[in-house]
Design an enzyme around this catalytic site. Structure first.
Site, PDB file in Angstrom:
ATOM      1  N   ASP A 225    -122.716  43.706  80.113  1.00 52.44           N
ATOM      2  CA  ASP A 225    -123.377  42.993  79.017  1.00 52.44           C
ATOM      3  C   ASP A 225    -124.361  43.953  78.348  1.00 52.44           C
ATOM      4  OD1 ASP A 225    -123.844  40.121  77.844  1.00 52.44           O
ATOM      5  OD2 ASP A 225    -125.837  41.034  78.051  1.00 52.44           O
ATOM      6  N   LEU A 226    -124.244  44.108  77.037  1.00 46.82           N
ATOM      7  CA  LEU A 226    -125.108  45.043  76.320  1.00 46.82           C
ATOM      8  C   LEU A 226    -126.532  44.513  76.259  1.00 46.82           C
ATOM      9  CD1 LEU A 226    -122.748  46.093  73.385  1.00 46.82           C
ATOM     10  CD2 LEU A 226    -123.045  47.153  75.628  1.00 46.82           C
ATOM     11  N   ASP A 268    -120.901  40.303  73.213  1.00 53.36           N
ATOM     12  CA  ASP A 268    -121.091  41.680  73.688  1.00 53.36           C
ATOM     13  C   ASP A 268    -120.875  41.791  75.195  1.00 53.36           C
ATOM     14  OD1 ASP A 268    -123.303  40.135  74.254  1.00 53.36           O
ATOM     15  OD2 ASP A 268    -124.731  41.766  74.043  1.00 53.36           O
TER      16      ASP A 268
END
Length: 340
Positions: A225-226, A268
Site C-alpha cells: 500500500d503506497l 493504490d
C-alpha cells in the site's frame, strides 16, 4: 494372437470415439479443461496407450510447454502442467512442427536420442511413442504425444491415421481455447497497470492454494500500500498518479520471481501471490520497498503472510497479510511486517 475386429465394428468404435472427443471438447472453452479432455479421450481412444501428453509450441521462445498429461489409471497430472522443454533438445519434434504435417513414431532404442533425453524417457517409463502436430490453418500450434510403456508395440497404420483424424479435430478446439484464454486474460487484467485485477487475483489465489494443498507446498501473499498517495494526486494530479501506479507495478514485477503473480486490489493497493515459496519474505519485502522507492520515487508499506496449514482460503490469507500491513503503517510507514 487375438482375431482382428471386423471392419464395421472398428468403424463404429472410431465414430464413437470421435463423438466422445467432440462432446468433451464442447463442454468448456477454458484452455486447461479443453487440454485435459483431449488428453483423456486420446489416451483411451487407442488400445494399449498408457499416456497422452499435449504440448503447446511457443515459436518466439522456441520452447514446448506442457498443457496436459493424462496417464491411464491415474488421470490428469497437475504437477506436469506448465513444464517447459527447449525445442533444441528434441530435433524430431522440431521437424514435425516445422513441417506441420505427418507423424513420428519413436522408440527408446532409436540411436538418435540424446543421452539426457533418454534419461527422462526412462524416468517417465516411455518405450514407444507417436508424435503428431496440432495444425491450424497450415501452422503448427503444438504436439500430441501418445506413449506405450511396452517396447513391443507396433503402431498399425489404421491406428496412426485414426490418431491423425482426432488431432485434426482437436487442433481447432485448441486454437479456440487459446483465443478464449487471450480474451479472458484481457478481462482479468487491470487496464492501467497490466497486472491482475481484484477478481482475477482472488480466483488465482484460490487456485494456487488448492494446488499447494495437493503438492504439500506453501503459498505466501504480500500486500503493498503506497504511503501518502492521496497527497500525490492532490498536488500533482491524477495523470501523475496513474504514471506512479504503473511504475509501482513495474517495480513489483522486476523484484519478484517469474512464477509470482502480481495484482492490483484497488486504488493504490497491490498484492503478490508467491507459489512454492522458499524465499525469505523479510528480504523480499525489503527489496520491494527499495524498488518502489528507486523506480517510482514513492514510499510504501508492506505486509506479508504465509498461508496456514491446512491452506487458508484466499480471503483469510489476504486478511492476515493486511493486518501485517496495518502494523507496518502504525510503525511509521515505509517499512514491512511479516505475519508470524
Amino acid at each position: 494372437m487375438s482375431p482382428r475386429k471386423p471392419a464395421h465394428r472398428r468403424d463404429r468404435r472410431e465414430l464413437e470415439v470421435l463423438h466422445r472427443v467432440a462432446v468433451a471438447l464442447s463442454h468448456s472453452l477454458a484452455f486447461s479443461d479443453v487440454m485435459d479432455a483431449l488428453a483423456r479421450e486420446l489416451a483411451h481412444a487407442v488400445d494399449r496407450v498408457n499416456e497422452c501428453t499435449i504440448t503447446i509450441w511457443h515459436p518466439a521462445r522456441d520452447v514446448l510447454e506442457v498443457a496436459s498429461v493424462y496417464v491411464r489409471g491415474e488421470g490428469a497430472s497437475e504437477d506436469d502442467r506448465g513444464d517447459i522443454y527447449l525445442l533444441d533438445d528434441y530435433p524430431a519434434s522440431r521437424v514435425l512442427l516445422s513441417a506441420a504435417d505427418g507423424y513420428g513414431v519413436q522408440r527408446m532404442t532409436d540411436p538418435g536420442i540424446a543421452p539426457f533425453v533418454r534419461e527422462k524417457l526412462v524416468e517417465w517409463g516411455w518405450r514407444t511413442w507417436i508424435e503428431l502436430p496440432l495444425v491450424v490453418n497450415g501452422r503448427s500450434v503444438g504436439l500430441i504425444e501418445m506413449a506405450d510403456y511396452s517396447s513391443a508395440r507396433r503402431w498399425a497404420q489404421r491406428d496412426i491415421e485414426f490418431c491423425r483424424t482426432i488431432a485434426a479435430q482437436a487442433a481447432l478446439a485448441v486454437r479456440n481455447a487459446q483465443l478464449y484464454e487471450d480474451l479472458r486474460s484481457q478481462v482479468d487484467k487491470d487496464p492501467l497497470t497490466g497486472v491482475l485485477n481484484h477478481r482475477a487475483f482472488y480466483e488465482r489465489l484460490e487456485q494456487e492454494l488448492a494446488r499447494a494443498a495437493r503438492s504439500e507446498t506453501q503459498v505466501a501473499v504480500i500486500v503493498v500500500d503506497l504511503d501518502d498517495f492521496k497527497a500525490l494526486n492532490d498536488t500533482r494530479g491524477h495523470v501523475a498518479g496513474d504514471h506512479a501506479l504503473r511504475q509501482v507495478a513495474t517495480a513489483i514485477r522486476s523484484t519478484c520471481r517469474a512464477v509470482d503473480i502480481p495484482g492490483r486490489l484497488g486504488g493504490d493497493e497491490f498484492a503478490v501471490i508467491l507459489p512454492d515459496i522458499d524465499a525469505d519474505l523479510h528480504a523480499l519485502a525489503g527489496r520491494l520497498l527499495d524498488a518502489i522507492g528507486s523506480q517510482a520515487g514513492l514510499q510504501a508499506s508492506v505486509g506479508a503472510a504465509v498461508a496456514r496449514e491446512p491452506a487458508d482460503r484466499a480471503a483469510r490469507t489476504v486478511a492476515r497479510a493486511d493486518r501485517s500491513l496495518l502494523e507496518a503503517k502504525a510503525a511509521g510507514k515505509h517499512t514491512y511486517r511479516v505475519a508470524a
